[in-house]
Scaffold this motif. Structure first.
Motif, PDB file in Angstrom:
ATOM      1  N   GLY A  13       0.905  -0.943   0.038  1.00 12.01           N
ATOM      2  CA  GLY A  13      -0.041  -0.047  -0.066  1.00 12.01           C
ATOM      3  C   GLY A  13       0.946   1.274   0.024  1.00 12.01           C
ATOM      4  N   PRO A  14       0.500   2.461   0.147  1.00  8.17           N
ATOM      5  CA  PRO A  14       1.185   3.703   0.265  1.00  8.17           C
ATOM      6  C   PRO A  14       2.401   3.575   1.119  1.00  8.17           C
ATOM      7  N   THR A  15       2.090   3.117   2.424  1.00 12.22           N
ATOM      8  CA  THR A  15       3.067   2.971   3.481  1.00 12.22           C
ATOM      9  C   THR A  15       4.285   2.257   2.778  1.00 12.22           C
ATOM     10  N   GLY A  16       4.094   1.116   2.407  1.00 11.95           N
ATOM     11  CA  GLY A  16       5.128   0.089   2.023  1.00 11.95           C
ATOM     12  C   GLY A  16       5.775   0.638   0.888  1.00 11.95           C
ATOM     13  N   GLU A  41      -8.250  -1.753  -5.512  1.00 12.79           N
ATOM     14  CA  GLU A  41      -9.014  -1.024  -6.324  1.00 12.79           C
ATOM     15  C   GLU A  41     -10.048  -0.031  -5.875  1.00 12.79           C
ATOM     16  N   GLY A  42      -9.948   0.289  -4.506  1.00 11.54           N
ATOM     17  CA  GLY A  42     -11.027   0.928  -4.032  1.00 11.54           C
ATOM     18  C   GLY A  42     -10.372   2.459  -3.586  1.00 11.54           C
ATOM     19  N   SER A  43     -11.407   3.481  -3.333  1.00 13.60           N
ATOM     20  CA  SER A  43     -11.105   4.774  -3.217  1.00 13.60           C
ATOM     21  C   SER A  43     -10.626   5.078  -1.806  1.00 13.60           C
ATOM     22  N   ARG A  44     -10.747   4.108  -0.853  1.00 15.37           N
ATOM     23  CA  ARG A  44     -10.805   4.243   0.750  1.00 15.37           C
ATOM     24  C   ARG A  44      -9.937   5.335   1.178  1.00 15.37           C
ATOM     25  N   ALA A  45      -8.822   5.538   1.257  1.00 15.07           N
ATOM     26  CA  ALA A  45      -8.331   6.826   1.785  1.00 15.07           C
ATOM     27  C   ALA A  45      -7.864   7.816   0.821  1.00 15.07           C
ATOM     28  N   LYS A  46      -8.576   8.869   0.876  1.00 17.50           N
ATOM     29  CA  LYS A  46      -8.706   9.743  -0.341  1.00 17.50           C
ATOM     30  C   LYS A  46      -7.901  11.128  -0.090  1.00 17.50           C
ATOM     31  N   GLY A  47      -7.642  11.694   1.004  1.00 19.68           N
ATOM     32  CA  GLY A  47      -7.347  12.828   1.331  1.00 19.68           C
ATOM     33  C   GLY A  47      -5.733  12.855   1.418  1.00 19.68           C
ATOM     34  N   ILE A  48      -4.973  13.731   0.862  1.00 17.62           N
ATOM     35  CA  ILE A  48      -3.441  13.887   0.643  1.00 17.62           C
ATOM     36  C   ILE A  48      -3.129  15.162   1.469  1.00 17.62           C
ATOM     37  N   LEU A  62       5.042  14.128  -7.033  1.00 19.51           N
ATOM     38  CA  LEU A  62       4.083  15.212  -6.956  1.00 19.51           C
ATOM     39  C   LEU A  62       3.362  15.510  -8.267  1.00 19.51           C
ATOM     40  N   ASP A  63       4.016  15.434  -9.169  1.00 17.81           N
ATOM     41  CA  ASP A  63       3.399  16.203 -10.522  1.00 17.81           C
ATOM     42  C   ASP A  63       2.198  15.126 -10.705  1.00 17.81           C
ATOM     43  N   ASP A  64       2.598  13.886 -10.743  1.00 23.65           N
ATOM     44  CA  ASP A  64       1.751  12.950 -11.077  1.00 23.65           C
ATOM     45  C   ASP A  64       0.371  12.979  -9.973  1.00 23.65           C
ATOM     46  N   VAL A  65       0.605  13.200  -8.907  1.00 21.80           N
ATOM     47  CA  VAL A  65      -0.282  13.305  -7.787  1.00 21.80           C
ATOM     48  C   VAL A  65      -1.292  14.361  -8.088  1.00 21.80           C
ATOM     49  N   LEU A  66      -0.802  15.662  -8.465  1.00 15.02           N
ATOM     50  CA  LEU A  66      -1.284  16.914  -8.714  1.00 15.02           C
ATOM     51  C   LEU A  66      -2.202  16.862  -9.852  1.00 15.02           C
ATOM     52  N   HIS A 110      -5.459   5.495  -7.030  1.00 14.19           N
ATOM     53  CA  HIS A 110      -4.865   6.380  -7.819  1.00 14.19           C
ATOM     54  C   HIS A 110      -3.352   6.408  -7.093  1.00 14.19           C
ATOM     55  N   THR A 111      -3.440   6.691  -5.725  1.00 16.36           N
ATOM     56  CA  THR A 111      -2.194   6.997  -5.043  1.00 16.36           C
ATOM     57  C   THR A 111      -1.258   5.957  -5.214  1.00 16.36           C
ATOM     58  N   ASP A 112      -1.925   4.457  -5.122  1.00 13.56           N
ATOM     59  CA  ASP A 112      -1.218   3.389  -5.219  1.00 13.56           C
ATOM     60  C   ASP A 112      -0.360   3.131  -6.374  1.00 13.56           C
TER      61      ASP A 112
END
Length: 495
Positions: A13-16, A41-48, A62-66, A110-112
């Motif tokens: 996940g995002p941490t690993g 595949e889910g939206s679960r944690a969505k705030g960055i 960062l560019d891809d995240v924005l 999407h973050t993943d």
């Protein structure tokens, strides 16, 4: 005989994945395994949060995240025939010190994806369908047993990190307590689906009696909404388009609403738990394996990413020959942060049931820019400071001729920032070891942006850690005091 890895990471996940990116860019041998057959595949944690955006800047995503996210929409609180507009966040203008001041909205899948792509670019990869089922450790290595379609495999690594969520097999195998509570009767159905009859300009909320509510958040750059349906204690969660649509209409009294093309569905139970320790020997916990939160305040994913960012450079330094006691600072710095975040997110979640307006507001506390490690093992409270900053604080951004400080900080190195002739002379004289993270040196004149961001009033020498926190501040005794600080974080310095 299998080659010994530097670090084995359980959980992609995002941490690993953040940890893997940080370690791979340091040239370490890393494997990332995940028992799931494919990416989440889910939206679960969505705030960055803004501080996480700064981490993503450093990691090169960062560019891809924005591009894949948006600002948070205003809330639309539906009270019968009336819809009350409500701003969850007060959008702020970027400043010299804070280049990314606003929380971004992006579904977790999407973050993943962005993080996995970055890991691939650096030559790493996630191994799906591989489950860690046990491990042993001695004074030098950890040997894990991993199963997959091709049978069991024994993997030996110098360190193991469990980042595989609240049900962490690593934490359970260590026998570490997971202190707190799970509200089994308080359940929320989360559904990602295409929705008709609803504007995408608002995050819609329909309050109900006894804390029940229904919410629908438009997911950016998609045609999906994330639906949140707080269930009654004895309610069977609806399944399928028709049943979920009926449940939504029954609560909202809006017959025009309908869901279709359900992409993901999950039933969530609030867990409020903290591991009794983040480490046992050569095995560490990070992210939800160490702490789980309510969803309020968008804290869990961000806190896990900060865990990884804190741990990565320390593992790299110790593997390069630094004193192993440096790794003790991971738990000492991160566990108190998680305890505070747990309290914050729990308070916000409980406020939802009471329709407390403050529970809908998000501000500085959630953005994680003011978190500090001051007073911890790497930031004693008796050292020098500037008028605004002390050791352990986040190192802010500042404008430079043609660039900015964050451009200088970007990368897996320490940075020595000198302001004034005495500090510059000490910077030039400071020796730095060849092993481990390199040092980048910069001399900054006393321009107004730097002075205001850093509170520098005279000659000052600042050592910035690879994770963007101040590792040392010297306003006198520049060379010797900096050498002493450096020795705690590096393989050794001559002279």
């Amino acid at each position: 005989m299998n080659e010994t890895l530097d670090v084995l990471i359980a959980g992609a996940g995002p941490t690993g994945t953040t940890l893997a990116i940080d370690l791979v860019r340091r040239g370490l041998a890393v494997r990332v395994i995940d028992k799931a057959p494919h990416s989440f595949e889910g939206s679960r944690a969505k705030g960055i949060q803004p501080r996480t955006l700064e981490v993503f800047d450093d990691l090169g995503v960062l560019d891809d995240v924005l591009a894949g996210s948006s600002d948070y929409p205003r809330l639309g609180i539906h009270l019968g025939p009336v819809t009350l507009p409500w701003r969850m966040f007060r959008n702020r203008e970027r400043s010299t010190a804070i280049p990314y001041p606003n929380t971004r909205l992006m579904p977790q899948y999407h973050t993943d994806s962005v993080l996995h792509d970055r890991l691939d670019q650096l030559g790493g990869r996630v191994e799906y369908g591989r489950e860690l089922v046990g491990f042993d450790q001695d004074g030098a290595t950890v040997t894990a047993t991993v199963t997959g379609d091709d049978g069991p495999e024994r993997i030996t690594a110098r360190y193991l990190v469990g980042a595989e969520g609240g049900a962490s097999a690593v934490r359970k195998h260590l026998g570490l307590g997971f202190l707190g509570e799970t509200h089994d009767q308080d359940r929320m159905l989360i559904v990602d689906a295409v929705t008709t009859g609803l504007s995408r300009t608002r995050w819609h909320v329909w309050p109900g009696v006894r804390g029940r509510f229904v919410g629908a958040c438009p997911l950016p750059h998609t045609d999906l909404f994330q639906w949140m349906i707080r269930l009654s204690p004895d309610e069977e969660p609806p399944d399928g388009e028709e049943a979920i649509t009926r449940r939504i209409r029954a609560h909202t009294r809006n017959r025009r609403l309908a869901v279709r093309d359900i992409r993901w569905r999950s039933v969530f139970r609030p867990n409020i738990r903290l591991a009794e320790s983040y480490r046992r020997g050569r095995v560490f916990l990070a992210g939800d394996a160490a702490h789980v939160h309510t969803p309020a305040g968008a804290q869990g994913l961000n806190t896990g990413i900060q865990d990884a960012y804190n741990l990565g450079w320390k593992l790299g330094q110790v593997l390069a020959g630094a004193d192993a006691r440096l790794l003790d600072s991971y738990e000492a710095e991160r566990l108190p942060i998680a305890a505070g975040v747990l309290g914050l997110s729990t308070k916000k979640y409980e406020g939802l049931a009471k329709l407390d307006p403050s529970s809908l507001r998000r501000g500085q506390d959630e953005q994680q820019l003011t978190l500090t490690y001051h007073g911890g093992p790497l930031a004693p409270g008796d050292g020098d400071r500037t008028s605004t900053l002390e050791v352990g604080d986040r190192a802010p951004d500042a404008e430079l001729p043609g660039s900015r400080l964050f451009d200088v900080y970007r990368g897996p190195h320490f940075t020595l920032v000198a302001s004034g002739p005495k500090a510059a002379a000490a910077s030039a004289e400071l020796d730095w070891p060849a092993a481990g993270a390199p040092l980048r040196r910069i001399t900054v004149d006393a321009r107004p942006g730097f002075r205001s961001s850093y509170g520098v009033e005279g000659d000052t020498l600042l050592l910035v850690r690879p994770d963007g926190y101040l590792g040392h501040v010297a306003t006198h005794d520049f060379l010797e005091s900096t050498r002493a600080a450096v020795r705690t974080m590096t393989p050794g310095v001559a002279g």
